[in-house]
Enzyme design. Structure first.
Site, PDB file in Angstrom:
ATOM      1  N   ASP A 125      -3.764  -1.402   5.019  1.00  0.00           N
ATOM      2  CA  ASP A 125      -3.882  -2.707   4.376  1.00  0.00           C
ATOM      3  C   ASP A 125      -4.447  -3.692   5.380  1.00  0.00           C
ATOM      4  O   ASP A 125      -3.833  -3.940   6.426  1.00  0.00           O
ATOM      5  CB  ASP A 125      -2.527  -3.198   3.867  1.00  0.00           C
ATOM      6  CG  ASP A 125      -2.605  -4.602   3.278  1.00  0.00           C
ATOM      7  OD1 ASP A 125      -3.292  -4.758   2.253  1.00  0.00           O
ATOM      8  OD2 ASP A 125      -2.005  -5.528   3.852  1.00  0.00           O
ATOM      9  N   GLU A 168      -8.566  -0.300   0.979  1.00  0.00           N
ATOM     10  CA  GLU A 168      -8.920  -1.087  -0.196  1.00  0.00           C
ATOM     11  C   GLU A 168     -10.439  -1.283  -0.260  1.00  0.00           C
ATOM     12  O   GLU A 168     -11.085  -1.459   0.773  1.00  0.00           O
ATOM     13  CB  GLU A 168      -8.242  -2.453  -0.153  1.00  0.00           C
ATOM     14  CG  GLU A 168      -6.746  -2.420  -0.343  1.00  0.00           C
ATOM     15  CD  GLU A 168      -6.144  -3.801  -0.240  1.00  0.00           C
ATOM     16  OE1 GLU A 168      -5.601  -4.287  -1.244  1.00  0.00           O
ATOM     17  OE2 GLU A 168      -6.219  -4.395   0.842  1.00  0.00           O
ATOM     18  N   CYS A 227       5.867  -2.795  -6.947  1.00  0.00           N
ATOM     19  CA  CYS A 227       7.039  -2.337  -6.210  1.00  0.00           C
ATOM     20  C   CYS A 227       6.920  -0.831  -5.973  1.00  0.00           C
ATOM     21  O   CYS A 227       6.756  -0.057  -6.930  1.00  0.00           O
ATOM     22  CB  CYS A 227       8.316  -2.640  -6.992  1.00  0.00           C
ATOM     23  SG  CYS A 227       9.821  -2.046  -6.174  1.00  0.00           S
ATOM     24  N   CYS A 240      10.317   0.993  -7.931  1.00  0.00           N
ATOM     25  CA  CYS A 240      10.436   1.086  -9.393  1.00  0.00           C
ATOM     26  C   CYS A 240       9.103   0.961 -10.112  1.00  0.00           C
ATOM     27  O   CYS A 240       9.034   1.197 -11.326  1.00  0.00           O
ATOM     28  CB  CYS A 240      11.405   0.014  -9.914  1.00  0.00           C
ATOM     29  SG  CYS A 240      10.827  -1.686  -9.666  1.00  0.00           S
ATOM     30  N   CYS A 296      11.215  -7.451  -4.917  1.00  0.00           N
ATOM     31  CA  CYS A 296      11.026  -7.053  -6.314  1.00  0.00           C
ATOM     32  C   CYS A 296      12.039  -7.784  -7.197  1.00  0.00           C
ATOM     33  O   CYS A 296      13.252  -7.738  -6.931  1.00  0.00           O
ATOM     34  CB  CYS A 296      11.171  -5.541  -6.460  1.00  0.00           C
ATOM     35  SG  CYS A 296      10.928  -4.931  -8.153  1.00  0.00           S
ATOM     36  N   CYS A 333      14.174  -4.630  -9.266  1.00  0.00           N
ATOM     37  CA  CYS A 333      15.186  -3.789  -8.637  1.00  0.00           C
ATOM     38  C   CYS A 333      15.744  -4.367  -7.347  1.00  0.00           C
ATOM     39  O   CYS A 333      16.678  -3.802  -6.766  1.00  0.00           O
ATOM     40  CB  CYS A 333      14.619  -2.393  -8.362  1.00  0.00           C
ATOM     41  SG  CYS A 333      13.289  -2.355  -7.128  1.00  0.00           S
ATOM     42  N   ASP A 346       2.829  -6.666   3.738  1.00  0.00           N
ATOM     43  CA  ASP A 346       1.680  -5.844   4.142  1.00  0.00           C
ATOM     44  C   ASP A 346       2.049  -4.362   4.159  1.00  0.00           C
ATOM     45  O   ASP A 346       1.223  -3.509   3.798  1.00  0.00           O
ATOM     46  CB  ASP A 346       1.185  -6.276   5.523  1.00  0.00           C
ATOM     47  CG  ASP A 346       0.586  -7.669   5.512  1.00  0.00           C
ATOM     48  OD1 ASP A 346       0.137  -8.101   4.426  1.00  0.00           O
ATOM     49  OD2 ASP A 346       0.578  -8.328   6.564  1.00  0.00           O
TER      50      ASP A 346
END
Length: 391
Positions: A181, A265, A325, A328, A344, A347, A354
């Site tokens: 990332d 990315e 997330c 979940c 999140c 959850c 990052d």
């Protein structure tokens, strides 16, 4: 597998060879600008643009009109027209801006595809109409030399030799896959927890650069003091670029050595660094930080280095990588209310933002790889790169 690899060395020309280098670079710049001006005039009168072959057919006429062009190797003049053709192609395919005119001391270089000789053992090269010229040999050259580029940068001469050779595909010693990332605070955060800090050479030298530019603004343009200060600023810019290039090479080398599959990315750096209509000052600072980190150059180097070592680079869409997330799978903008923290709302999972993005990038890359293998498609990252400069 065909490997194209470039080697760059600092050349050591004598005074006569240095004069030839400057004259050859000036002649190539003149031909490039003349061809660009001709095509611009033809566009104004709605005539068809002249391509590479048509421009090369005009070269004998230009040599008669300007006899000093005959002192430059003809292939170097032809390659300058090929550079113009490539610049037009990049413009029409929206990879670059419209071609601009070359200026003295900004693009002083020329390329020779044939008629040169490389003495790898003694560290010297023979250039047409110049003879043998030595260079600082820091490593051996592997493969068959295909072309050579001579460039003058801030008072130094560099020779770049592109080679080709057939190599066998190798198996990467590692079996791990990692997501990368890219960020503004840190250059890269990996899904295994490693953080690559930024180098920021432009930010480190920003105050000195600003002082020199303020002094330059008070000098009389094109005076001797102005030229000396201009050369000092150019030398500082070159130092900043060299520091950035060295840092990115070392970072990409370490990542490509440690992991067989690297997932990044598919960022559109050009769109990310566009100027804003509102809050211009803050956006200009962000753009400066983005370009100073060189995210696209990091990806480019990771791509060919991973391939050379038997690995693979996968690019995935950046949408929702920092909002999903990993526990979940819940996607929401509320998951990342702060830039550095991910919590999140479904959850309660919390971690560094990052790191969460790097984990999501890794999973998306592995899913994309599994789909490509199940459908029988070959990933484009397995294709051989057209060029690459080693670390």
């Amino acid at each position: 597998m065909l490997r194209r690899q470039g080697y760059q060395f600092e050349a050591m020309p004598n005074s006569e060879q240095l004069r030839h280098l400057r004259r050859f670079a000036g002649s190539c710049r003149f031909v490039y600008n003349k061809a660009l001006a001709l095509n611009q005039r033809r566009y104004e009168v709605k005539e068809k643009r002249l391509g590479y072959a048509d421009l090369c057919a005009l070269l004998p006429q230009w040599k008669l009109a300007h006899p000093w062009l005959a002192d430059t190797p003809s292939q170097a003049l032809q390659q300058s027209r090929r550079d113009l053709e490539r610049a037009y192609t990049n413009f029409f395919e929206k990879r670059a801006e419209f071609p601009d005119f070359h200026k003295k001391r900004r693009k002083d270089s020329f390329r020779i595809p044939q008629g040169f000789e490389v003495d790898n053992q003694n560290g010297r090269i023979k250039v047409p109409k110049m003879g043998w010229m030595r260079y600082r040999k820091s490593r051996d050259i592997a493969g068959e030399p295909k072309n050579v580029t001579l460039s003058l940068v801030t008072g130094k001469v560099f020779v770049s030799i592109q080679t080709e050779r057939e190599v066998e595909r190798v198996m990467h010693p590692s079996t791990s896959a990692v997501g990368v990332d890219w960020g503004v605070v840190h250059l890269a955060t990996l899904s295994d927890g490693e953080v690559v800090n930024r180098c920021s050479p432009l930010q480190q030298h920003a105050k000195r650069l600003a002082r020199l530019q303020c002094r330059l603004a008070r000098k009389k343009k094109f005076s001797n003091n102005w030229r000396r200060l201009k050369a000092k600023i150019s030398k500082l810019h070159q130092h900043i670029a060299n520091v950035r290039k060295d840092f990115v090479h070392k970072a990409s080398d370490r990542i490509s050595k440690s992991h067989a599959v690297v997932v990044v990315e598919d960022l559109q750096v050009k769109s990310m660094s566009k100027s804003a209509k509102k809050n211009v000052k803050a956006k200009s600072g962000l753009n400066r930080a983005i370009l100073d980190a060189s995210p696209f150059e990091l990806r480019r180097q990771l791509e060919y280095k991973a391939l050379w070592r038997g690995g693979l680079l996968i690019a995935v869409p950046p949408q929702n990588t920092s909002r999903s997330c990993p526990e979940c799978g819940h996607i929401s903008a509320e998951n990342r209310k702060r830039q550095a923290k991910f919590i999140c709302v479904e959850c309660g999972f919390s971690a560094n933002a990052d790191f969460v993005a790097a984990c999501n990038i890794r999973e998306a890359g592995l899913a994309s790889l599994a789909c490509s293998y199940s459908s029988g498609d070959v990933s484009p990252s397995w294709q051989e790169p057209t060029e690459g400069i080693p670390a």
